[in-house]
Design a protein around this motif. Sequence first.
Motif, PDB file in Angstrom:
ATOM      1  N   ARG A 239      22.727  22.221  22.620  1.00  0.00           N
ATOM      2  CA  ARG A 239      23.388  21.895  23.896  1.00  0.00           C
ATOM      3  C   ARG A 239      22.369  21.747  25.026  1.00  0.00           C
ATOM      4  O   ARG A 239      22.623  21.043  26.023  1.00  0.00           O
ATOM      5  N   GLY A 240      21.216  22.355  24.904  1.00  0.00           N
ATOM      6  CA  GLY A 240      20.193  22.274  25.937  1.00  0.00           C
ATOM      7  C   GLY A 240      19.237  21.110  25.785  1.00  0.00           C
ATOM      8  O   GLY A 240      18.352  20.919  26.637  1.00  0.00           O
ATOM      9  N   TRP A 241      19.381  20.302  24.735  1.00  0.00           N
ATOM     10  CA  TRP A 241      18.504  19.152  24.552  1.00  0.00           C
ATOM     11  C   TRP A 241      18.837  18.052  25.563  1.00  0.00           C
ATOM     12  O   TRP A 241      19.945  18.004  26.121  1.00  0.00           O
ATOM     13  N   GLU A 242      17.897  17.160  25.757  1.00  0.00           N
ATOM     14  CA  GLU A 242      18.110  16.043  26.684  1.00  0.00           C
ATOM     15  C   GLU A 242      19.227  15.137  26.177  1.00  0.00           C
ATOM     16  O   GLU A 242      19.308  14.816  24.992  1.00  0.00           O
ATOM     17  N   LYS A 243      20.118  14.756  27.097  1.00  0.00           N
ATOM     18  CA  LYS A 243      21.252  13.875  26.804  1.00  0.00           C
ATOM     19  C   LYS A 243      22.132  14.430  25.687  1.00  0.00           C
ATOM     20  O   LYS A 243      22.645  13.690  24.828  1.00  0.00           O
ATOM     21  N   ALA A 244      22.326  15.744  25.699  1.00  0.00           N
ATOM     22  CA  ALA A 244      23.105  16.404  24.652  1.00  0.00           C
ATOM     23  C   ALA A 244      24.605  16.232  24.878  1.00  0.00           C
ATOM     24  O   ALA A 244      25.069  15.963  25.995  1.00  0.00           O
ATOM     25  N   SER A 245      25.363  16.415  23.820  1.00  0.00           N
ATOM     26  CA  SER A 245      26.808  16.555  23.922  1.00  0.00           C
ATOM     27  C   SER A 245      27.129  17.837  24.689  1.00  0.00           C
ATOM     28  O   SER A 245      26.292  18.745  24.798  1.00  0.00           O
ATOM     29  N   ASP A 246      28.353  17.939  25.207  1.00  0.00           N
ATOM     30  CA  ASP A 246      28.778  19.191  25.830  1.00  0.00           C
ATOM     31  C   ASP A 246      29.242  20.211  24.790  1.00  0.00           C
ATOM     32  O   ASP A 246      29.571  21.345  25.138  1.00  0.00           O
ATOM     33  N   HIS A 247      29.236  19.840  23.521  1.00  0.00           N
ATOM     34  CA  HIS A 247      29.520  20.753  22.412  1.00  0.00           C
ATOM     35  C   HIS A 247      28.233  21.036  21.640  1.00  0.00           C
ATOM     36  O   HIS A 247      27.306  20.213  21.652  1.00  0.00           O
ATOM     37  N   ALA A 248      28.192  22.152  20.956  1.00  0.00           N
ATOM     38  CA  ALA A 248      27.097  22.476  20.042  1.00  0.00           C
ATOM     39  C   ALA A 248      27.641  22.494  18.614  1.00  0.00           C
ATOM     40  O   ALA A 248      28.827  22.771  18.397  1.00  0.00           O
ATOM     41  N   PRO A 249      26.794  22.225  17.624  1.00  0.00           N
ATOM     42  CA  PRO A 249      27.258  22.268  16.239  1.00  0.00           C
ATOM     43  C   PRO A 249      27.632  23.689  15.808  1.00  0.00           C
ATOM     44  O   PRO A 249      26.983  24.663  16.173  1.00  0.00           O
ATOM     45  N   VAL A 250      28.690  23.773  15.023  1.00  0.00           N
ATOM     46  CA  VAL A 250      29.128  25.026  14.404  1.00  0.00           C
ATOM     47  C   VAL A 250      28.995  24.851  12.896  1.00  0.00           C
ATOM     48  O   VAL A 250      29.343  23.801  12.356  1.00  0.00           O
ATOM     49  N   TRP A 251      28.492  25.870  12.211  1.00  0.00           N
ATOM     50  CA  TRP A 251      28.209  25.719  10.780  1.00  0.00           C
ATOM     51  C   TRP A 251      28.612  26.962   9.990  1.00  0.00           C
ATOM     52  O   TRP A 251      28.732  28.053  10.532  1.00  0.00           O
ATOM     53  N   VAL A 252      28.811  26.734   8.703  1.00  0.00           N
ATOM     54  CA  VAL A 252      29.018  27.821   7.746  1.00  0.00           C
ATOM     55  C   VAL A 252      28.103  27.584   6.556  1.00  0.00           C
ATOM     56  O   VAL A 252      27.764  26.442   6.238  1.00  0.00           O
ATOM     57  N   GLU A 253      27.708  28.670   5.916  1.00  0.00           N
ATOM     58  CA  GLU A 253      26.976  28.585   4.655  1.00  0.00           C
ATOM     59  C   GLU A 253      27.811  29.220   3.555  1.00  0.00           C
ATOM     60  O   GLU A 253      28.381  30.307   3.749  1.00  0.00           O
ATOM     61  N   LEU A 254      27.868  28.541   2.419  1.00  0.00           N
ATOM     62  CA  LEU A 254      28.656  28.997   1.284  1.00  0.00           C
ATOM     63  C   LEU A 254      27.742  29.260   0.098  1.00  0.00           C
ATOM     64  O   LEU A 254      26.801  28.496  -0.159  1.00  0.00           O
ATOM     65  N   SER A 255      28.015  30.324  -0.632  1.00  0.00           N
ATOM     66  CA  SER A 255      27.299  30.592  -1.873  1.00  0.00           C
ATOM     67  C   SER A 255      27.865  29.693  -2.965  1.00  0.00           C
ATOM     68  O   SER A 255      28.959  29.133  -2.840  1.00  0.00           O
ATOM     69  N   GLU A 256      27.125  29.571  -4.050  1.00  0.00           N
ATOM     70  CA  GLU A 256      27.601  28.765  -5.169  1.00  0.00           C
ATOM     71  C   GLU A 256      28.734  29.468  -5.908  1.00  0.00           C
ATOM     72  O   GLU A 256      29.641  28.829  -6.421  1.00  0.00           O
ATOM     73  N   ALA A 257      28.682  30.813  -5.946  1.00  0.00           N
ATOM     74  CA  ALA A 257      29.701  31.582  -6.664  1.00  0.00           C
ATOM     75  C   ALA A 257      30.591  32.319  -5.681  1.00  0.00           C
ATOM     76  O   ALA A 257      30.213  32.578  -4.542  1.00  0.00           O
ATOM     77  N   ALA A 258      31.776  32.671  -6.100  1.00  0.00           N
ATOM     78  CA  ALA A 258      32.709  33.407  -5.253  1.00  0.00           C
ATOM     79  C   ALA A 258      32.268  34.857  -5.107  1.00  0.00           C
ATOM     80  O   ALA A 258      31.464  35.374  -5.883  1.00  0.00           O
ATOM     81  N   ARG A 259      32.824  35.499  -4.066  1.00  0.00           N
ATOM     82  CA  ARG A 259      32.606  36.914  -3.789  1.00  0.00           C
ATOM     83  C   ARG A 259      31.118  37.276  -3.690  1.00  0.00           C
ATOM     84  O   ARG A 259      30.615  38.133  -4.417  1.00  0.00           O
ATOM     85  N   PRO A 260      30.383  36.617  -2.779  1.00  0.00           N
ATOM     86  CA  PRO A 260      28.978  36.974  -2.603  1.00  0.00           C
ATOM     87  C   PRO A 260      28.840  38.255  -1.805  1.00  0.00           C
ATOM     88  O   PRO A 260      29.784  38.732  -1.177  1.00  0.00           O
ATOM     89  N   VAL A 261      27.642  38.807  -1.825  1.00  0.00           N
ATOM     90  CA  VAL A 261      27.319  39.892  -0.912  1.00  0.00           C
ATOM     91  C   VAL A 261      27.028  39.272   0.441  1.00  0.00           C
ATOM     92  O   VAL A 261      26.091  38.486   0.595  1.00  0.00           O
ATOM     93  N   ARG A 262      27.819  39.592   1.441  1.00  0.00           N
ATOM     94  CA  ARG A 262      27.664  38.954   2.747  1.00  0.00           C
ATOM     95  C   ARG A 262      26.490  39.541   3.515  1.00  0.00           C
ATOM     96  O   ARG A 262      26.253  40.731   3.480  1.00  0.00           O
ATOM     97  N   ARG A 263      25.801  38.690   4.200  1.00  0.00           N
ATOM     98  CA  ARG A 263      24.710  39.136   5.051  1.00  0.00           C
ATOM     99  C   ARG A 263      24.962  38.649   6.463  1.00  0.00           C
ATOM    100  O   ARG A 263      25.556  37.590   6.660  1.00  0.00           O
ATOM    101  N   ARG A 264      24.544  39.409   7.427  1.00  0.00           N
ATOM    102  CA  ARG A 264      24.709  38.997   8.816  1.00  0.00           C
ATOM    103  C   ARG A 264      23.486  38.214   9.242  1.00  0.00           C
ATOM    104  O   ARG A 264      22.360  38.530   8.896  1.00  0.00           O
ATOM    105  N   ARG A 265      23.724  37.185   9.976  1.00  0.00           N
ATOM    106  CA  ARG A 265      22.672  36.339  10.500  1.00  0.00           C
ATOM    107  C   ARG A 265      23.015  36.017  11.935  1.00  0.00           C
ATOM    108  O   ARG A 265      24.164  36.021  12.324  1.00  0.00           O
ATOM    109  N   SER A 266      21.994  35.758  12.737  1.00  0.00           N
ATOM    110  CA  SER A 266      22.257  35.404  14.129  1.00  0.00           C
ATOM    111  C   SER A 266      23.260  34.271  14.193  1.00  0.00           C
ATOM    112  O   SER A 266      23.074  33.224  13.585  1.00  0.00           O
ATOM    113  N   ALA A 267      24.349  34.494  14.902  1.00  0.00           N
ATOM    114  CA  ALA A 267      25.408  33.512  14.929  1.00  0.00           C
ATOM    115  C   ALA A 267      25.106  32.368  15.859  1.00  0.00           C
ATOM    116  O   ALA A 267      25.766  31.337  15.814  1.00  0.00           O
ATOM    117  N   SER A 268      24.129  32.503  16.715  1.00  0.00           N
ATOM    118  CA  SER A 268      23.893  31.494  17.734  1.00  0.00           C
ATOM    119  C   SER A 268      22.399  31.311  17.918  1.00  0.00           C
ATOM    120  O   SER A 268      21.734  32.149  18.498  1.00  0.00           O
TER     121      SER A 268
END
Length: 274
Positions: A239-268
Amino acid sequence: MKIATFNVNGINGRLPVLLRWLEEARPDVVCLQELKAPDGRFPIREIETAGYGAIWWGQKSWNGVAIISRGRQPIETRRGLPGDADDSQSRYIEAAVEGMVIACLYVPNGNPAPGPKFDYKLRWFQQTDYAAELLALDVPVILAGDYNVIPTELDVYKPERWGDDALFRPEAREAFRALVGQGWTDALPALHPGERLYTFWDYFRNAWGRDAGLRLDHVLLNPPVAKRLVAAGVDRDVRGWEKASDHAPVWVELSEAARPVRRRRSASKGGQQR
């Protein structure tokens, strides 16, 4: 697998920002909204040069949605929600990508409210009863996009100022709650409960500089996908880049298998949480 949503606010005017972000973030699938371009002006050559296949539904000057996928061609399964054959606004497109159903949506803003535009917003949400059909599928499903709804007071910098706005009116918030209540997981708060995460900052009144933001962009996951969720966040530095949109990208990461061990990561990325 990394899946994102990004309201680009004019794909041709913001194309350098989009291409830079694609190169740096390398998402596997991206849902784009507010293309503001007819079909013939979608920059498919540049998108393909960046390594992405694409489907899109454009509209001159307004709206427009697309799904792009790195190294593969999304297979379109639907454009437009069922239930209103007269609605020609380009706000919904859906594709099959690597065994998943990915829906990209751009919900109407609804202002001024009350009024015809707000009525249209609520009618559009009623059409998302179709989401219940997707939820019943025995495959991974993601609903990602700009919902133009602030779900809770935590998702807006000064809730008291937004009571009469279509983004925050009780009817809109209840419509979003009803949608999620079908059985979807809202990815950001699921992994970052109680955190103040914004995805939109207006161009006016130095909203970005003051961090006067809103959370409007949401990624909803059906149970098979929710079991694979390992990280989610906002690339707010974009959002702080030159000529940026007024929105920022939102993302998710998925494991290949179900029920992974979740880890916390900086959300922003790119800024402090406030």
